[in-house]
Design a protein around this motif. Structure first.
Motif, PDB file in Angstrom:
ATOM      1  N   ILE A  70       3.855 -18.081  30.406  1.00  0.00           N
ATOM      2  CA  ILE A  70       3.749 -18.649  29.066  1.00  0.00           C
ATOM      3  C   ILE A  70       5.152 -18.708  28.478  1.00  0.00           C
ATOM      4  CG2 ILE A  70       3.235 -16.381  28.049  1.00  0.00           C
ATOM      5  CD1 ILE A  70       1.519 -17.919  25.961  1.00  0.00           C
ATOM      6  N   GLU A  71       5.485 -19.833  27.893  1.00  0.00           N
ATOM      7  CA  GLU A  71       6.797 -20.026  27.278  1.00  0.00           C
ATOM      8  C   GLU A  71       6.682 -19.887  25.767  1.00  0.00           C
ATOM      9  OE1 GLU A  71       8.976 -22.983  30.532  1.00  0.00           O
ATOM     10  OE2 GLU A  71       8.298 -23.794  28.596  1.00  0.00           O
ATOM     11  N   VAL A  72       7.615 -19.122  25.204  1.00  0.00           N
ATOM     12  CA  VAL A  72       7.667 -18.893  23.763  1.00  0.00           C
ATOM     13  C   VAL A  72       8.971 -19.469  23.234  1.00  0.00           C
ATOM     14  CG1 VAL A  72       7.598 -17.178  21.917  1.00  0.00           C
ATOM     15  CG2 VAL A  72       6.412 -16.733  24.084  1.00  0.00           C
ATOM     16  N   THR A  73       8.869 -20.354  22.271  1.00  0.00           N
ATOM     17  CA  THR A  73      10.049 -20.887  21.598  1.00  0.00           C
ATOM     18  C   THR A  73      10.038 -20.351  20.171  1.00  0.00           C
ATOM     19  OG1 THR A  73      10.072 -22.907  22.929  1.00  0.00           O
ATOM     20  CG2 THR A  73      11.293 -22.942  20.846  1.00  0.00           C
ATOM     21  N   ALA A  74      11.115 -19.658  19.792  1.00  0.00           N
ATOM     22  CA  ALA A  74      11.124 -19.010  18.478  1.00  0.00           C
ATOM     23  C   ALA A  74      12.546 -18.811  17.970  1.00  0.00           C
ATOM     24  CB  ALA A  74      10.403 -17.667  18.544  1.00  0.00           C
ATOM     25  N   GLU A  75      12.628 -18.608  16.659  1.00  0.00           N
ATOM     26  CA  GLU A  75      13.883 -18.224  16.016  1.00  0.00           C
ATOM     27  C   GLU A  75      13.697 -16.801  15.494  1.00  0.00           C
ATOM     28  OE1 GLU A  75      16.759 -19.361  12.196  1.00  0.00           O
ATOM     29  OE2 GLU A  75      15.199 -20.762  12.869  1.00  0.00           O
ATOM     30  N   GLY A  76      14.528 -15.884  15.972  1.00  0.00           N
ATOM     31  CA  GLY A  76      14.350 -14.487  15.622  1.00  0.00           C
ATOM     32  C   GLY A  76      15.465 -13.916  14.783  1.00  0.00           C
ATOM     33  N   ASP A  77      15.534 -12.577  14.795  1.00  0.00           N
ATOM     34  CA  ASP A  77      16.469 -11.844  13.946  1.00  0.00           C
ATOM     35  C   ASP A  77      17.243 -10.781  14.699  1.00  0.00           C
ATOM     36  OD1 ASP A  77      14.388 -10.190  14.521  1.00  0.00           O
ATOM     37  OD2 ASP A  77      13.771  -9.816  12.448  1.00  0.00           O
ATOM     38  N   GLY A  78      17.212 -10.845  16.025  1.00  0.00           N
ATOM     39  CA  GLY A  78      17.912  -9.853  16.825  1.00  0.00           C
ATOM     40  C   GLY A  78      17.051  -8.688  17.270  1.00  0.00           C
ATOM     41  N   ARG A  79      15.793  -8.671  16.866  1.00  0.00           N
ATOM     42  CA  ARG A  79      14.892  -7.589  17.271  1.00  0.00           C
ATOM     43  C   ARG A  79      14.161  -7.944  18.570  1.00  0.00           C
ATOM     44  NH1 ARG A  79      13.128  -3.601  13.356  1.00  0.00           N
ATOM     45  NH2 ARG A  79      13.892  -3.979  11.233  1.00  0.00           N
ATOM     46  N   GLN A  80      13.576  -6.919  19.192  1.00  0.00           N
ATOM     47  CA  GLN A  80      12.757  -7.107  20.391  1.00  0.00           C
ATOM     48  C   GLN A  80      11.294  -7.198  19.984  1.00  0.00           C
ATOM     49  OE1 GLN A  80      13.306  -4.685  24.122  1.00  0.00           O
ATOM     50  NE2 GLN A  80      11.248  -3.948  23.616  1.00  0.00           N
ATOM     51  N   TYR A  81      10.679  -8.324  20.298  1.00  0.00           N
ATOM     52  CA  TYR A  81       9.266  -8.550  19.987  1.00  0.00           C
ATOM     53  C   TYR A  81       8.440  -8.516  21.267  1.00  0.00           C
ATOM     54  CZ  TYR A  81      10.756  -9.941  15.306  1.00  0.00           C
ATOM     55  OH  TYR A  81      11.300  -9.947  14.040  1.00  0.00           O
ATOM     56  N   LYS A  82       7.133  -8.525  21.084  1.00  0.00           N
ATOM     57  CA  LYS A  82       6.219  -8.491  22.221  1.00  0.00           C
ATOM     58  C   LYS A  82       5.149  -9.563  22.034  1.00  0.00           C
ATOM     59  CE  LYS A  82       4.860  -4.455  23.469  1.00  0.00           C
ATOM     60  NZ  LYS A  82       4.152  -3.142  23.400  1.00  0.00           N
ATOM     61  N   LEU A  83       5.022 -10.436  23.031  1.00  0.00           N
ATOM     62  CA  LEU A  83       3.913 -11.380  23.028  1.00  0.00           C
ATOM     63  C   LEU A  83       2.711 -10.662  23.629  1.00  0.00           C
ATOM     64  CD1 LEU A  83       3.302 -14.501  22.490  1.00  0.00           C
ATOM     65  CD2 LEU A  83       3.237 -14.644  24.974  1.00  0.00           C
ATOM     66  N   THR A  84       1.571 -10.746  22.971  1.00  0.00           N
ATOM     67  CA  THR A  84       0.389 -10.031  23.437  1.00  0.00           C
ATOM     68  C   THR A  84      -0.734 -10.985  23.815  1.00  0.00           C
ATOM     69  OG1 THR A  84      -0.478  -9.794  21.169  1.00  0.00           O
ATOM     70  CG2 THR A  84       0.938  -8.031  22.020  1.00  0.00           C
ATOM     71  N   LEU A  85      -1.496 -10.608  24.819  1.00  0.00           N
ATOM     72  CA  LEU A  85      -2.650 -11.382  25.280  1.00  0.00           C
ATOM     73  C   LEU A  85      -3.846 -10.442  25.405  1.00  0.00           C
ATOM     74  CD1 LEU A  85      -0.935 -13.381  28.197  1.00  0.00           C
ATOM     75  CD2 LEU A  85      -1.343 -14.181  25.864  1.00  0.00           C
ATOM     76  N   SER A  86      -5.029 -10.962  25.111  1.00  0.00           N
ATOM     77  CA  SER A  86      -6.242 -10.158  25.239  1.00  0.00           C
ATOM     78  C   SER A  86      -7.313 -10.953  25.969  1.00  0.00           C
ATOM     79  CB  SER A  86      -6.752  -9.719  23.866  1.00  0.00           C
ATOM     80  OG  SER A  86      -7.029 -10.843  23.047  1.00  0.00           O
TER      81      SER A  86
END
Length: 259
Positions: free
Chosen positions: A154-170
């Motif tokens: 899965i490809e995620v395109t985003a604009e962030g802030d320098g933090r580490q995020y997590k994409l979650t699936l259920s």
């Protein structure tokens, strides 16, 4: 009337839980009436401990149910044209998202969602005292999102802030609330002010439940029913997130696509 009924039901549940423990104490006294005083007192205290623990669990479940219902009512539809690219199910084109913060567990972090022309804006403030996450996810996970069997990532395109995020699936309806099924996550580190695309292989996602790693859990992408985003104190490997801490955060999800 429904709210009053729900509160009454929860109060009854807590009273029943406490009562069961008290009954246990009384029966223990009866059964041990001929035992030395210390043993009798110990049995009584044990029963009262059971009662108190049961009462606390019943109260927690009630608060969790209230939080769930409130969170769901705040769900927002995605911006026009925002879809899970590559997915075949109709609901992948009409997703609704809502926030879930550590307040459900007694924490103090808080977040909000804003649907804009730029995408899904997820922002808030992390408070590490008594908590450790802010997250958002899709509503209505009754059926799969239609990820093709041949999809590998899965490809995620985003604009962030320098933090580490997590994409979650259920893969299970209400998995978060029942706490019986794991969810899967994959970390990615953003660069402040920059728009980037991350390719997250399904084979690299790891399973967790209530922040604890779940071994030997297998994820079938074709059965994925929900998708979300989280900023949490632990990463996909169970180790502390080095980019996590108190203060504001913001990430704008501009696109999601399975490939």
């Amino acid at each position: 009337a429904q709210a009053i009924s729900a509160q009454g039901s929860r109060a009854s549940a807590r009273a029943a839980a406490f009562g069961a423990g008290v009954i246990f104490s009384v029966r223990s006294v009866g059964a041990m009436g001929r035992m030395p005083g210390f043993a009798t007192v110990t049995a009584v205290l044990a029963g009262l401990g059971v009662a108190y623990s049961s009462w606390r669990v019943a109260g927690f479940v009630g608060r969790l149910r209230d939080y769930r219902d409130t969170a769901r009512r705040g769900a927002l539809p995605v911006p026009e044209g925002f879809v899970l690219g590559g997915a075949t199910a109709e609901r992948a084109k009409t997703m609704q998202w809502f926030v879930i913060d550590d307040q459900m567990m007694g924490g103090h972090s808080q977040s909000v969602l804003n649907m804009t022309s730029d995408g899904i804006e997820f922002s808030g403030v992390i408070n590490t005292k008594g908590g450790g996450f802010c997250s958002c996810r899709t509503l209505g996970d009754e059926a799969p999102l239609g990820i093709p069997v041949e999809a590998e990532a899965i490809e995620v395109t985003a604009e962030g802030d320098g933090r580490q995020y997590k994409l979650t699936l259920s893969m299970s309806k209400d998995d978060l609330w029942t706490m019986s099924a794991p969810s899967w996550g994959h970390d990615f580190i953003t660069e402040a002010g920059n728009v980037s695309t991350w390719r997250l292989p399904f084979s690299n996602f790891t399973a967790s439940r209530l922040g604890q790693m779940v071994a030997d859990a297998a994820m079938d992408p074709t059965k994925v029913t929900g998708i979300g985003m989280a900023l949490a104190k632990t990463g996909m490997d169970g180790h502390p997130n080095p980019h996590f801490g108190d203060g504001p955060f913001k990430i704008t999800i501009k696109g999601l696509r399975v490939v």
